[in-house]
Design an enzyme around this catalytic site. Structure first.
Site, PDB file in Angstrom:
ATOM      1  N   GLN A 176       0.825  -1.213   0.000  1.00 12.92           N
ATOM      2  CA  GLN A 176       0.000   0.000   0.000  1.00 12.92           C
ATOM      3  C   GLN A 176       0.857   1.261   0.000  1.00 12.92           C
ATOM      4  O   GLN A 176       0.475   2.286  -0.583  1.00 12.92           O
ATOM      5  CB  GLN A 176      -0.978   0.000   1.181  1.00 12.92           C
ATOM      6  N   THR A 222      19.794 -11.239   0.392  1.00 14.03           N
ATOM      7  CA  THR A 222      21.182 -10.794   0.286  1.00 14.03           C
ATOM      8  C   THR A 222      22.105 -11.978   0.008  1.00 14.03           C
ATOM      9  O   THR A 222      21.788 -13.123   0.322  1.00 14.03           O
ATOM     10  CB  THR A 222      21.616 -10.060   1.565  1.00 14.03           C
ATOM     11  N   GLN A 244      26.753 -12.142   6.792  1.00 15.12           N
ATOM     12  CA  GLN A 244      25.720 -12.102   5.759  1.00 15.12           C
ATOM     13  C   GLN A 244      24.661 -13.172   5.980  1.00 15.12           C
ATOM     14  O   GLN A 244      23.487 -12.970   5.673  1.00 15.12           O
ATOM     15  CB  GLN A 244      26.357 -12.257   4.380  1.00 15.12           C
ATOM     16  N   GLU A 311      25.835 -10.153  -5.331  1.00 11.73           N
ATOM     17  CA  GLU A 311      25.585  -8.806  -4.809  1.00 11.73           C
ATOM     18  C   GLU A 311      26.877  -8.234  -4.227  1.00 11.73           C
ATOM     19  O   GLU A 311      27.242  -7.089  -4.489  1.00 11.73           O
ATOM     20  CB  GLU A 311      24.501  -8.886  -3.736  1.00 11.73           C
ATOM     21  N   HIS A 312      27.558  -9.014  -3.420  1.00 14.04           N
ATOM     22  CA  HIS A 312      28.826  -8.609  -2.801  1.00 14.04           C
ATOM     23  C   HIS A 312      29.907  -9.625  -3.159  1.00 14.04           C
ATOM     24  O   HIS A 312      29.692 -10.827  -2.997  1.00 14.04           O
ATOM     25  CB  HIS A 312      28.704  -8.565  -1.273  1.00 14.04           C
ATOM     26  N   ASP A 345      28.190  -2.262   4.437  1.00 10.92           N
ATOM     27  CA  ASP A 345      26.786  -2.186   4.848  1.00 10.92           C
ATOM     28  C   ASP A 345      26.473  -0.880   5.571  1.00 10.92           C
ATOM     29  O   ASP A 345      25.326  -0.430   5.578  1.00 10.92           O
ATOM     30  CB  ASP A 345      26.445  -3.351   5.780  1.00 10.92           C
TER      31      ASP A 345
END
Length: 412
Positions: A176, A222, A244, A311-312, A345
């Site tokens: 929403q 992640t 992680q 991603e990393h 991070d």
């Protein structure tokens, strides 16, 4: 568990985003209702799903939350903001204007007018996510940055909004909130782009409103991948993998190395460090999603990393810099054991909003460019137009567009 490279190669090649049709059907109904009914539907969904109506949190509450923070935490937030700002001010964002034959060719670079930033709720307040999204937008020159975060908004998030320089903040979450930002309601202005991570309902909503507004990308769980040689510390490698893994049970931590003895020591170290990790059960589930991979050599490790497109990507190597040229697909790269991904991070500088699920093959991390648009400008002299019109008309007729060709013929 230690895998052979061949055991994971096919799995890495199949990676990609997937979507639950049941979730999308639910989200589609929420989006339609908010688009048609505005604030009435927004409040209804917020009460039903979050237990509170939507409200805008005034800036005085942000300031009070900031002033109530521990002094050391305030200092950490300020330092993080300064480093993020400094990093993104280095990003080139100027256009150009070039004289050509009595006319000009130019490229205008303009910031977006209004951007929505989604900051997830939950048990852990994501102060860093707010900094990592709002600060690059403000550096880009976005006039108004509107934050949405589920009620009740954590005081740490309010304090981070104050530090980052956000303009407005609404206590609203879920699909929403994405609908309100995308379509606008009586209280919530429509934005040009929505950025920030969220749960599967938020991700589905962002996917469905794309085209009405821009989005930064579609974030999945992640993931981190470490390439290590025998010089790396098993203790640090295990700690970085667990950092992680504790994000969630769907996280994917991977370690690739040609050194079997190192992998075995890391495996033992993981078991040891898990014993007193507060989120040990979550981390154990994540470790089952990832794993330790024995490669033939470092070349094979980098080939697998580029196939996976993490991603990393951390390079725990004795001399990581020369290997940087081997990196083709990664959201962000962390060089050496002194640059752990956990620093990225929070405070290293670049935004931690990075592509997941293999999308680093075609997409980079969030940056100033995501809040800019490029407008080409053509202003040719009559002589230049005459010179180009004949060839342009030939191209138009080759495409079967006679109207285009006649428009150009009149310039000859």
């Amino acid at each position: 568990m230690i895998y052979a490279a061949e055991e994971v190669r096919a799995r890495f090649a199949r990676r990609g985003l997937s979507f639950d049709p049941t979730v999308e059907e639910i989200v589609r109904g929420i989006l339609e209702a908010v688009r048609e009914e505005g604030d009435e539907a927004l409040d209804r969904f917020s009460r039903d799903l979050d237990g509170y109506p939507v409200e805008e949190v005034p800036k005085r509450a942000w300031r009070e939350a900031y002033e109530d923070l521990d002094e050391d935490l305030r200092d950490a937030l300020e330092t993080a903001r300064e480093r993020i700002e400094a990093f993104y001010r280095e990003e080139a964002r100027g256009g150009f204007l070039r004289a050509e034959g009595g006319g000009v060719l130019a490229q205008l670079v303009r910031p977006l007018e209004r951007v929505g930033v989604y900051v997830p709720g939950g048990s852990a307040p994501l102060l860093s996510t707010l900094l990592m999204t709002v600060v690059p937008a403000k550096v880009a020159g976005v006039r108004e940055v509107i934050v949405a975060s589920p009620p009740k908004v954590h005081p740490g998030v309010l304090a981070a909004a104050w530090v980052a320089g956000a303009d407005r903040l609404f206590a609203m979450g879920g699909a929403q909130a994405i609908a309100a930002l995308a379509y606008g309601t009586g209280r919530v202005p429509r934005v040009d782009k929505i950025v920030g991570p969220g749960n599967r309902y938020v991700v589905a909503a962002k996917r469905l409103v794309y085209g009405t507004v821009g989005i930064d990308g579609l974030a999945g769980p992640t993931e981190t991948m470490i390439i290590a040689d025998g010089s790396a510390s098993p203790r640090l490698l295990a700690a970085d993998l667990l950092a992680q893994a504790e994000h969630g049970p769907d996280s994917e931590p991977w370690l690739l190395s040609p050194d079997r003895a190192l992998l075995e020591r890391v495996e033992a170290e993981l078991s040891w460090q898990l014993q007193d990790l507060p989120r040990a059960e979550v981390a154990r589930q994540a470790l089952e999603k990832g794993g330790l991979v024995l490669t033939k050599d470092l070349e094979e490790a980098f080939a697998l990393a580029n196939l996976y497109a993490p991603e990393h990507l951390s390079l725990a190597l004795s001399d990581p810099l020369p290997w940087l040229e081997k990196v083709q697909n990664a959201g962000g790269v962390f060089l050496g054991e002194g640059s752990p991904e956990a620093l990225g991070d929070y405070i290293a500088g670049p935004s931690h909003v990075m592509p997941t699920s293999g999308t680093a093959r075609f997409q980079g991390g969030l940056a100033v460019r995501d809040f800019l648009k490029v407008i080409p400008v053509v202003g040719l002299s009559e002589g230049a137009a005459r010179e180009l019109a004949k060839k342009g008309a030939l191209l138009a007729r080759a495409e079967g567009l006679e109207g285009h060709a006649r428009s150009l013929d009149l310039r000859r």
